[in-house]
Design a protein around this motif. Structure first.
Motif, PDB file in Angstrom:
ATOM      1  N   LYS A  24       0.822  -1.217   0.000  1.00  0.00           N
ATOM      2  CA  LYS A  24       0.000   0.000   0.000  1.00  0.00           C
ATOM      3  C   LYS A  24       0.855   1.267   0.000  1.00  0.00           C
ATOM      4  O   LYS A  24       0.560   2.252   0.677  1.00  0.00           O
ATOM      5  N   ILE A  25       1.941   1.206  -0.772  1.00  0.00           N
ATOM      6  CA  ILE A  25       2.824   2.361  -0.979  1.00  0.00           C
ATOM      7  C   ILE A  25       2.708   2.716  -2.459  1.00  0.00           C
ATOM      8  O   ILE A  25       2.809   1.837  -3.313  1.00  0.00           O
ATOM      9  N   LYS A  26       2.497   3.984  -2.754  1.00  0.00           N
ATOM     10  CA  LYS A  26       2.358   4.395  -4.154  1.00  0.00           C
ATOM     11  C   LYS A  26       3.740   4.504  -4.800  1.00  0.00           C
ATOM     12  O   LYS A  26       4.559   5.329  -4.391  1.00  0.00           O
ATOM     13  N   PRO A  27       4.000   3.675  -5.835  1.00  0.00           N
ATOM     14  CA  PRO A  27       5.278   3.808  -6.540  1.00  0.00           C
ATOM     15  C   PRO A  27       5.179   4.878  -7.625  1.00  0.00           C
ATOM     16  O   PRO A  27       4.146   5.017  -8.278  1.00  0.00           O
ATOM     17  N   ILE A  28       6.234   5.629  -7.768  1.00  0.00           N
ATOM     18  CA  ILE A  28       6.313   6.576  -8.880  1.00  0.00           C
ATOM     19  C   ILE A  28       7.730   6.465  -9.427  1.00  0.00           C
ATOM     20  O   ILE A  28       8.683   6.387  -8.662  1.00  0.00           O
ATOM     21  N   GLY A  29       7.843   6.387 -10.733  1.00  0.00           N
ATOM     22  CA  GLY A  29       9.161   6.234 -11.340  1.00  0.00           C
ATOM     23  C   GLY A  29       9.776   7.570 -11.697  1.00  0.00           C
ATOM     24  O   GLY A  29       9.185   8.630 -11.493  1.00  0.00           O
ATOM     25  N   THR A  30      10.964   7.503 -12.255  1.00  0.00           N
ATOM     26  CA  THR A  30      11.665   8.705 -12.707  1.00  0.00           C
ATOM     27  C   THR A  30      10.790   9.473 -13.694  1.00  0.00           C
ATOM     28  O   THR A  30      10.668  10.699 -13.604  1.00  0.00           O
ATOM     29  N   CYS A  31      10.151   8.762 -14.606  1.00  0.00           N
ATOM     30  CA  CYS A  31       9.271   9.413 -15.589  1.00  0.00           C
ATOM     31  C   CYS A  31       8.053  10.034 -14.907  1.00  0.00           C
ATOM     32  O   CYS A  31       7.579  11.092 -15.318  1.00  0.00           O
ATOM     33  N   GLY A  32       7.573   9.406 -13.858  1.00  0.00           N
ATOM     34  CA  GLY A  32       6.446   9.951 -13.095  1.00  0.00           C
ATOM     35  C   GLY A  32       6.814  11.269 -12.421  1.00  0.00           C
ATOM     36  O   GLY A  32       6.000  12.191 -12.349  1.00  0.00           O
ATOM     37  N   VAL A  33       8.049  11.365 -11.942  1.00  0.00           N
ATOM     38  CA  VAL A  33       8.527  12.615 -11.344  1.00  0.00           C
ATOM     39  C   VAL A  33       8.522  13.711 -12.410  1.00  0.00           C
ATOM     40  O   VAL A  33       8.088  14.838 -12.170  1.00  0.00           O
ATOM     41  N   LEU A  34       8.955  13.340 -13.602  1.00  0.00           N
ATOM     42  CA  LEU A  34       8.984  14.263 -14.732  1.00  0.00           C
ATOM     43  C   LEU A  34       7.569  14.768 -15.058  1.00  0.00           C
ATOM     44  O   LEU A  34       7.350  15.973 -15.224  1.00  0.00           O
ATOM     45  N   VAL A  35       6.618  13.848 -15.119  1.00  0.00           N
ATOM     46  CA  VAL A  35       5.218  14.217 -15.402  1.00  0.00           C
ATOM     47  C   VAL A  35       4.675  15.117 -14.294  1.00  0.00           C
ATOM     48  O   VAL A  35       3.996  16.118 -14.568  1.00  0.00           O
ATOM     49  N   GLN A  36       4.983  14.796 -13.030  1.00  0.00           N
ATOM     50  CA  GLN A  36       4.532  15.629 -11.908  1.00  0.00           C
ATOM     51  C   GLN A  36       5.116  17.045 -12.005  1.00  0.00           C
ATOM     52  O   GLN A  36       4.412  18.021 -11.764  1.00  0.00           O
ATOM     53  N   ALA A  37       6.400  17.132 -12.342  1.00  0.00           N
ATOM     54  CA  ALA A  37       7.040  18.449 -12.490  1.00  0.00           C
ATOM     55  C   ALA A  37       6.342  19.255 -13.580  1.00  0.00           C
ATOM     56  O   ALA A  37       6.110  20.461 -13.438  1.00  0.00           O
ATOM     57  N   HIS A  38       5.965  18.574 -14.652  1.00  0.00           N
ATOM     58  CA  HIS A  38       5.252  19.231 -15.758  1.00  0.00           C
ATOM     59  C   HIS A  38       3.863  19.678 -15.313  1.00  0.00           C
ATOM     60  O   HIS A  38       3.444  20.813 -15.574  1.00  0.00           O
TER      61      HIS A  38
END
Length: 177
Positions: free
Chosen positions: A123-137
């Motif tokens: 029950k931990i949300k994984p976010i990848g390197t690309c997800g960080v990029l999308v969040q920054a955008h």
């Protein structure tokens, strides 16, 4: 109204790849601060410095400022010892998962497929390197063109990404202008 920042831990590969391309601050700009366990520090900094890899020094410079190193408590280590049985994930990922549970963190920044699967089970949300990029955008920290350039720079730095995933990220970036 600003929402409270989620508590975030990270594995080494997102730190290493973003540092390689000079974009480690993306994580800081999106999440404020993150926590890493000893094994991740050893993988990203200690081993990197031994091999004289520049990104290790970049990561080390952020440790103690916005990257916070935390030990896994003996209680947490014991409670989540079953993770040690999974030989499909590395020590850094195991410790990062344990640290998430110890800190009651919301998100684990991790690219490894098996570690992402295990994080969901815990029950931990994984976010990848690309997800960080999308969040920054999405937060307006980088433009669509800048995000695509960062993605291309990651690939040039030997970051592995499936072409289908690449296309879906580009589509997502263009959708959230």
């Amino acid at each position: 109204m600003d929402r409270i920042q989620p508590k975030v831990t990270s594995n080494s590969s997102p730190l290493i790849y973003l540092a390689k391309i000079g974009r480690l601050n993306l994580i800081k700009n999106v999440y404020g601060q993150i926590w890493i366990p000893e094994a991740v520090f050893n993988e990203a900094v200690t081993q990197g410095k031994t091999l004289k890899i520049t990104d290790a020094s970049i990561i080390e410079e952020a440790v103690g400022k916005w990257i916070l190193k935390e030990r896994i408590s003996p209680e947490t280590d014991l409670k989540y010892a079953f993770l040690d049985e999974n030989n499909k994930i590395g020590l850094g990922e195991k410790q990062a998962l344990k640290l998430c549970k110890q800190l009651n963190a919301d998100i684990l920044i991790v690219d490894d497929k098996e570690a992402r699967r295990v994080s969901r089970i815990l029950k931990i949300k994984p976010i990848g390197t690309c997800g960080v990029l999308v969040q920054a955008h999405r937060k307006g920290l980088i433009s669509t063109n800048e995000a695509q350039q960062i993605l291309d720079d990651l690939i040039k730095a030997k970051f592995r990404i499936d072409p289908t995933v690449y296309r879906s990220i580009i589509k997502e970036l263009r959708k959230t202008k």
